[in-house]
Design a protein around this motif. Structure first.
Motif, PDB file in Angstrom:
ATOM      1  N   UNK A  66       0.824  -1.210   0.000  1.00  0.00           N
ATOM      2  CA  UNK A  66       0.000   0.000   0.000  1.00  0.00           C
ATOM      3  C   UNK A  66       0.860   1.264   0.000  1.00  0.00           C
ATOM      4  N   UNK A  67       0.227   2.347  -0.380  1.00  0.00           N
ATOM      5  CA  UNK A  67       0.797   3.686  -0.274  1.00  0.00           C
ATOM      6  C   UNK A  67      -0.358   4.623   0.078  1.00  0.00           C
ATOM      7  N   UNK A  68      -0.058   5.897   0.244  1.00  0.00           N
ATOM      8  CA  UNK A  68      -1.094   6.888   0.516  1.00  0.00           C
ATOM      9  C   UNK A  68      -1.263   7.793  -0.697  1.00  0.00           C
ATOM     10  N   UNK A  69      -2.508   8.082  -1.037  1.00  0.00           N
ATOM     11  CA  UNK A  69      -2.797   9.067  -2.075  1.00  0.00           C
ATOM     12  C   UNK A  69      -3.140  10.384  -1.400  1.00  0.00           C
ATOM     13  N   UNK A  70      -2.420  11.423  -1.772  1.00  0.00           N
ATOM     14  CA  UNK A  70      -2.617  12.754  -1.203  1.00  0.00           C
ATOM     15  C   UNK A  70      -3.347  13.599  -2.234  1.00  0.00           C
ATOM     16  N   UNK A  71      -4.509  14.125  -1.868  1.00  0.00           N
ATOM     17  CA  UNK A  71      -5.314  14.902  -2.804  1.00  0.00           C
ATOM     18  C   UNK A  71      -5.691  16.257  -2.203  1.00  0.00           C
ATOM     19  N   UNK A  72      -5.898  17.210  -3.087  1.00  0.00           N
ATOM     20  CA  UNK A  72      -6.340  18.536  -2.667  1.00  0.00           C
ATOM     21  C   UNK A  72      -6.957  19.226  -3.874  1.00  0.00           C
ATOM     22  N   UNK A  73      -8.112  19.883  -3.653  1.00  0.00           N
ATOM     23  CA  UNK A  73      -8.768  20.634  -4.708  1.00  0.00           C
ATOM     24  C   UNK A  73      -9.023  22.063  -4.245  1.00  0.00           C
ATOM     25  N   UNK A  74      -9.047  22.954  -5.191  1.00  0.00           N
ATOM     26  CA  UNK A  74      -9.238  24.354  -4.857  1.00  0.00           C
ATOM     27  C   UNK A  74     -10.561  24.605  -4.149  1.00  0.00           C
ATOM     28  N   UNK A  75     -11.602  23.863  -4.533  1.00  0.00           N
ATOM     29  CA  UNK A  75     -12.909  24.089  -3.920  1.00  0.00           C
ATOM     30  C   UNK A  75     -13.154  23.233  -2.682  1.00  0.00           C
ATOM     31  N   UNK A  76     -12.133  22.514  -2.208  1.00  0.00           N
ATOM     32  CA  UNK A  76     -12.261  21.808  -0.934  1.00  0.00           C
ATOM     33  C   UNK A  76     -12.463  22.805   0.200  1.00  0.00           C
ATOM     34  N   UNK A  77     -13.165  22.424   1.253  1.00  0.00           N
ATOM     35  CA  UNK A  77     -13.243  23.308   2.422  1.00  0.00           C
ATOM     36  C   UNK A  77     -11.872  23.474   3.059  1.00  0.00           C
ATOM     37  N   UNK A  78     -11.710  24.536   3.817  1.00  0.00           N
ATOM     38  CA  UNK A  78     -10.457  24.710   4.552  1.00  0.00           C
ATOM     39  C   UNK A  78     -10.254  23.523   5.489  1.00  0.00           C
ATOM     40  N   UNK A  79      -9.010  23.246   5.797  1.00  0.00           N
ATOM     41  CA  UNK A  79      -8.695  22.108   6.661  1.00  0.00           C
ATOM     42  C   UNK A  79      -9.159  22.363   8.089  1.00  0.00           C
ATOM     43  N   UNK A  80      -9.057  21.345   8.917  1.00  0.00           N
ATOM     44  CA  UNK A  80      -9.437  21.455  10.319  1.00  0.00           C
ATOM     45  C   UNK A  80      -8.549  22.400  11.109  1.00  0.00           C
ATOM     46  N   UNK A  81      -7.430  22.841  10.521  1.00  0.00           N
ATOM     47  CA  UNK A  81      -6.572  23.847  11.161  1.00  0.00           C
ATOM     48  C   UNK A  81      -6.482  25.109  10.314  1.00  0.00           C
ATOM     49  N   UNK A  82      -7.300  25.175   9.256  1.00  0.00           N
ATOM     50  CA  UNK A  82      -7.313  26.345   8.398  1.00  0.00           C
ATOM     51  C   UNK A  82      -6.474  26.164   7.147  1.00  0.00           C
ATOM     52  N   UNK A  83      -6.784  26.928   6.124  1.00  0.00           N
ATOM     53  CA  UNK A  83      -6.094  26.977   4.848  1.00  0.00           C
ATOM     54  C   UNK A  83      -6.322  25.699   4.030  1.00  0.00           C
ATOM     55  N   UNK A  84      -5.788  25.695   2.817  1.00  0.00           N
ATOM     56  CA  UNK A  84      -5.974  24.574   1.897  1.00  0.00           C
ATOM     57  C   UNK A  84      -4.805  23.607   2.058  1.00  0.00           C
ATOM     58  N   UNK A  85      -5.066  22.474   2.699  1.00  0.00           N
ATOM     59  CA  UNK A  85      -3.989  21.533   2.973  1.00  0.00           C
ATOM     60  C   UNK A  85      -4.520  20.131   3.224  1.00  0.00           C
ATOM     61  N   UNK A  86      -3.661  19.147   2.889  1.00  0.00           N
ATOM     62  CA  UNK A  86      -3.866  17.747   3.268  1.00  0.00           C
ATOM     63  C   UNK A  86      -2.494  17.268   3.744  1.00  0.00           C
ATOM     64  N   UNK A  87      -2.270  17.262   5.063  1.00  0.00           N
ATOM     65  CA  UNK A  87      -0.934  17.010   5.590  1.00  0.00           C
ATOM     66  C   UNK A  87      -0.965  16.068   6.788  1.00  0.00           C
ATOM     67  N   UNK A  88       0.099  15.288   6.897  1.00  0.00           N
ATOM     68  CA  UNK A  88       0.332  14.407   8.035  1.00  0.00           C
ATOM     69  C   UNK A  88       1.392  15.044   8.923  1.00  0.00           C
ATOM     70  N   UNK A  89       1.159  15.024  10.225  1.00  0.00           N
ATOM     71  CA  UNK A  89       1.994  15.769  11.170  1.00  0.00           C
ATOM     72  C   UNK A  89       2.671  14.818  12.144  1.00  0.00           C
ATOM     73  N   UNK A  90       3.959  15.075  12.409  1.00  0.00           N
ATOM     74  CA  UNK A  90       4.704  14.258  13.362  1.00  0.00           C
ATOM     75  C   UNK A  90       5.551  15.158  14.266  1.00  0.00           C
ATOM     76  N   UNK A  91       5.606  14.782  15.554  1.00  0.00           N
ATOM     77  CA  UNK A  91       6.476  15.428  16.543  1.00  0.00           C
ATOM     78  C   UNK A  91       6.028  16.848  16.886  1.00  0.00           C
ATOM     79  N   UNK A  92       4.750  17.019  17.152  1.00  0.00           N
ATOM     80  CA  UNK A  92       4.243  18.317  17.577  1.00  0.00           C
ATOM     81  C   UNK A  92       3.625  18.179  18.971  1.00  0.00           C
TER      82      UNK A  92
END
Length: 272
Positions: A66-92
């Motif tokens: 398996x792998x991960x598919x990362x997608x983002x579209x201009x008309x997507x709603x803002x992310x749960x932390x704001x702005x246009x993003x699809x991101x994985x976070x580590x060490x915060x």
């Protein structure tokens, strides 16, 4: 998840600028997106506007099944932390003591299809972000795509960046064209320092693309945390910079490794 451990060629990647604090070598975090029940288990946080923007796929894959598919579209709603993003976070963490400041090495593979069109408005595919209870700024290190070329951005400050934004210095480094329809294996060594002892080394497909020594951190920031995925700020309605000429982005991510030393960071030689 299958664990893939490989020999590190010293002549290619160096002997390891930093060693594990507890003497144990090897990645402290490995992600191949293989877990059927929760393929994102292990990440500190997931940032997206739509949950399906980060999905598990069976092809293309760099290793395993398996792998991960990362997608983002201009008309997507803002992310749960704001702005246009699809991101994985580590060490915060909201507490400085909860951040592992001994991490130095980061490896990941990405695959951009032919449909990943040229856009003069940049986007980030990997970043190391500042952290402060008082303010936030652009990442101190980022790998971006602009006009079909990879580039690295390094930022630091000569004064406290929260109280003096004019002290922020930004440098940009070209990393070559975006290669499509094949896997790109990235390896990054990052030692965030506010003085001349800072280090950034970036390899792609075992070729050293950037060797930087100097300040690479904001004065007043905690140790930066890692994010990988897509961040496209030019799609925000109030953006006044270079306009984007695309409305959709998608690519594939696999074989993420994070560690204190370089052991186990090399991706296997052949991809599916």
């Amino acid at each position: 998840m299958r664990i893939l451990i490989f020999f590190i060629f010293i002549s290619t990647y160096g002997s390891g600028f930093a060693q594990s604090a507890n003497g144990k070598k090897g990645p402290v975090f490995k992600e191949g997106f293989e877990n059927a029940a929760d393929f994102l288990k292990g990440w500190y946080f997931v940032e997206y506007g739509l949950k399906d923007n980060i999905s598990q796929v069976t092809k293309p894959v760099r290793a395993g099944q398996h792998a991960a598919k990362i997608q983002l579209k201009q008309d997507d709603p803002e992310s749960n932390v704001g702005n246009k993003r699809s991101e994985l976070v580590y060490n915060v963490s909201n507490n400085e003591s909860g951040i592992d400041s001994t991490l130095r090495w980061y490896a990941f593979s990405n695959y951009f299809p032919k449909t990943y069109t040229t856009d003069d408005a940049e986007e980030i595919v990997a970043q190391w972000h500042d952290k402060s209870p008082e303010c936030s700024a652009s990442p101190t290190l980022a790998i971006e795509i602009k006009a079909n070329r990879f580039r690295a951005r390094i930022r630091y400050s000569t004064g406290n960046y929260c109280s003096n934004r004019e002290s922020i210095v930004e440098r940009s480094f070209d990393l070559g064209p975006v290669t499509k329809s094949k896997w790109n294996d990235w390896l990054v060594y990052y030692l965030p320092r506010t003085d001349s002892t800072g280090i950034v080394r970036i390899w792609k497909n075992r070729k050293l693309l950037l060797e930087y020594s100097g300040p690479a951190q904001y004065i007043g920031s905690w140790f930066p945390y890692f994010k990988v995925g897509l961040y496209k700020w030019s799609w925000m309605p109030d953006w006044k910079g270079t306009p984007s000429t695309t409305t959709s982005r998608s690519y594939y991510l696999d074989e993420v490794r994070i560690g204190r030393d370089s052991t186990g960071m090399r991706i296997r030689p052949k991809a599916k």
